[in-house]
Design an enzyme around this catalytic site. Structure first.
Site, PDB file in Angstrom:
ATOM      1  CE  LYS A  11     -71.225 -37.174  37.054  1.00  0.00           C
ATOM      2  NZ  LYS A  11     -72.083 -38.292  37.263  1.00  0.00           N
ATOM      3  CG  ASP A 141     -69.196 -37.322  33.406  1.00  0.00           C
ATOM      4  OD1 ASP A 141     -70.057 -36.647  32.816  1.00  0.00           O
ATOM      5  OD2 ASP A 141     -69.440 -38.389  34.006  1.00  0.00           O
TER       6      ASP A 141
HETATM    7  P1  ATP Z   1     -69.106 -41.709  35.477  1.00  0.00           P
HETATM    8  O1  ATP Z   1     -69.980 -41.100  36.541  1.00  0.00           O
HETATM    9  O2  ATP Z   1     -68.204 -40.712  34.770  1.00  0.00           O
HETATM   10  O3  ATP Z   1     -69.817 -42.652  34.559  1.00  0.00           O
HETATM   11  P2  ATP Z   1     -68.290 -43.619  37.392  1.00  0.00           P
HETATM   12  O4  ATP Z   1     -68.216 -42.896  38.698  1.00  0.00           O
HETATM   13  O5  ATP Z   1     -69.516 -44.396  37.144  1.00  0.00           O
HETATM   14  O6  ATP Z   1     -68.027 -42.606  36.242  1.00  0.00           O
HETATM   15  P3  ATP Z   1     -65.584 -44.499  37.682  1.00  0.00           P
HETATM   16  O7  ATP Z   1     -65.377 -44.524  39.158  1.00  0.00           O
HETATM   17  O8  ATP Z   1     -64.951 -43.411  36.918  1.00  0.00           O
HETATM   18  O9  ATP Z   1     -67.110 -44.589  37.322  1.00  0.00           O
HETATM   19  O10 ATP Z   1     -65.126 -45.936  37.162  1.00  0.00           O
HETATM   20  C1  ATP Z   1     -65.656 -46.537  35.986  1.00  0.00           C
HETATM   21  C2  ATP Z   1     -64.647 -47.571  35.488  1.00  0.00           C
HETATM   22  O11 ATP Z   1     -63.532 -46.861  34.959  1.00  0.00           O
HETATM   23  C3  ATP Z   1     -64.105 -48.454  36.591  1.00  0.00           C
HETATM   24  O12 ATP Z   1     -64.766 -49.671  36.601  1.00  0.00           O
HETATM   25  C4  ATP Z   1     -62.631 -48.603  36.265  1.00  0.00           C
HETATM   26  O13 ATP Z   1     -62.371 -49.863  35.667  1.00  0.00           O
HETATM   27  C5  ATP Z   1     -62.324 -47.563  35.211  1.00  0.00           C
HETATM   28  N1  ATP Z   1     -61.324 -46.535  35.620  1.00  0.00           N
HETATM   29  C6  ATP Z   1     -60.378 -46.057  34.835  1.00  0.00           C
HETATM   30  N2  ATP Z   1     -59.640 -45.128  35.469  1.00  0.00           N
HETATM   31  C7  ATP Z   1     -60.142 -45.004  36.708  1.00  0.00           C
HETATM   32  C8  ATP Z   1     -59.784 -44.190  37.828  1.00  0.00           C
HETATM   33  N3  ATP Z   1     -58.743 -43.348  37.787  1.00  0.00           N
HETATM   34  N4  ATP Z   1     -60.541 -44.296  38.926  1.00  0.00           N
HETATM   35  C9  ATP Z   1     -61.589 -45.161  38.948  1.00  0.00           C
HETATM   36  N5  ATP Z   1     -61.936 -45.966  37.927  1.00  0.00           N
HETATM   37  C10 ATP Z   1     -61.229 -45.903  36.815  1.00  0.00           C
END
Ligand code: ATP
Length: 316
Positions: A11, A141
């Site tokens: 998203k 989220d």
């Molecule tokens: P959001 O936009 O919800 O804040 P994000 O896109 O910034 O999320 P993610 O890619 O979800 O961030 O990753 C954030 C952290 O979550 C990563 O640094 C990782 O250590 C941890 N994590 C846990 N599960 C997952 C997963 N299935 N995929 C990616 N990262 C994960």
């Protein structure tokens, strides 16, 4: 029992306003969330043991109990103990296409896919609201990732109202591989710098979110006016992230110079997105940015806005 293969789209935030603090330590937010077509793939296979196993092709993704997909499977096992006892555990395989820790809700989308997939695998027949209640226990989220499309999110992001789907625009995403922004750091820094402007009374919180609900951006989304949507993109977290990460700010400036409909950092960053009218413009903008920034760490993607959350791959 059948195996399932699911598509877990990311998203972007078209709007993110921080209203104030909540008693639970989170922030009170009003956001407009938008699915993109760029997605991870999640394969779920029943394994006839009591184990949950997890495989992922991306070195930055944890393979232990902290993985959000693992946490989702664990929650399903706890919430539906009879099904777990009868059918056993699950092997989860994540094929990562979404950049990690990028503000695109990759982990949340993976968790949402596990909830939807295990509901199908165990034939539980859960409704979308029931799945979203479970999702909210994993992260703010996750409920949005289940339904996807275009939605206004309030509370800590888990209370959703769907809006007309906005799936006719294209997006260029840009992220430096070697820059990641900690979401807790971004929110804590915002609190430190802007606490004075926080609203704490219920009436004030409702009026702030009502202002967004009846505001110009919502109107432009309903009328599918790409130009206006581009002008009205907004993200409070840019105020703390851009000064700290000048290369992220530079990406945003470069997109703006390329004449896109609009550009903004997504969530807590560091991904910057540019809204484009069509695929041709997106390709043109991507090659311009690539030519202007000669940095091997810079990754770029083209994708389209999407209209649905978790889907079965090939309808299977
Ligand atoms: P959001 O936009 O919800 O804040 P994000 O896109 O910034 O999320 P993610 O890619 O979800 O961030 O990753 C954030 C952290 O979550 C990563 O640094 C990782 O250590 C941890 N994590 C846990 N599960 C997952 C997963 N299935 N995929 C990616 N990262 C994960």
């Amino acid at each position: 029992m059948k195996s399932y293969s699911l598509i877990a789209p990311g998203k972007i935030n078209l709007y993110l306003e921080i209203i104030g603090d909540r008693a639970d330590g989170f922030h009170e937010l009003v956001m407009i969330l938008q699915t993109i077509e760029l997605a991870d793939t999640i394969d779920l296979k029943p394994n006839d043991t009591q184990e949950i196993t997890l495989h992922c092709n991306h070195p930055q993704v944890p393979r232990d109990e902290t993985n959000l997909a693992y946490r989702a499977a664990k929650l399903m096992c706890k919430s539906f103990a009879d099904a777990y006892a009868n059918f056993g555990g699950v092997d989860i395989t994540i094929a990562k296409n979404l950049p990690v820790a990028a503000g695109l809700a990759g982990g949340s989308a993976n968790a949402a896919a596990v909830l939807v997939g295990m509901d199908l695998m165990w034939n539980l027949g859960l409704t979308q609201p029931e799945l979203q209640d479970l999702a909210a226990k994993i992260g703010s989220d996750v409920p949005f990732c289940i339904s996807g499309g275009t939605a206004i999110a309030t509370g800590r992001g888990e209370k959703l109202d769907l809006i007309t789907n906005l799936d006719n625009l294209w997006v260029v995403l840009a992220k430096y591989k070697n820059i990641s922004v900690s979401t807790p750091w971004a929110y804590q820094t915002y609190r430190k710098n802007y606490r004075n402007s926080y609203v704490s009374d219920v009436k004030g919180i409702i009026s702030r979110s009502d202002r967004v609900r009846s505001g110009d951006l919502m109107n432009a989304i309903i009328k599918q006016e790409g130009n206006k949507i581009g002008e009205l993109l907004y993200n409070d977290l840019e105020k703390v992230v851009l000064p700290e990460y000048p290369k992220v700010a530079e990406l945003r400036d470069m997109f703006a110079e390329a004449g896109v409909l609009g550009t903004m950092m997504s969530g807590s960053g560091p991904t910057v997105f540019a809204l484009c009218e069509n695929e041709e413009q997106a390709k043109d903008v991507m090659s311009r940015v690539r030519n202007n920034i000669a940095d091997a760490e810079l990754e770029l993607w083209i994708t389209k806005l999407g209209s649905s959350g978790i889907q079965l791959r090939d309808g299977k």
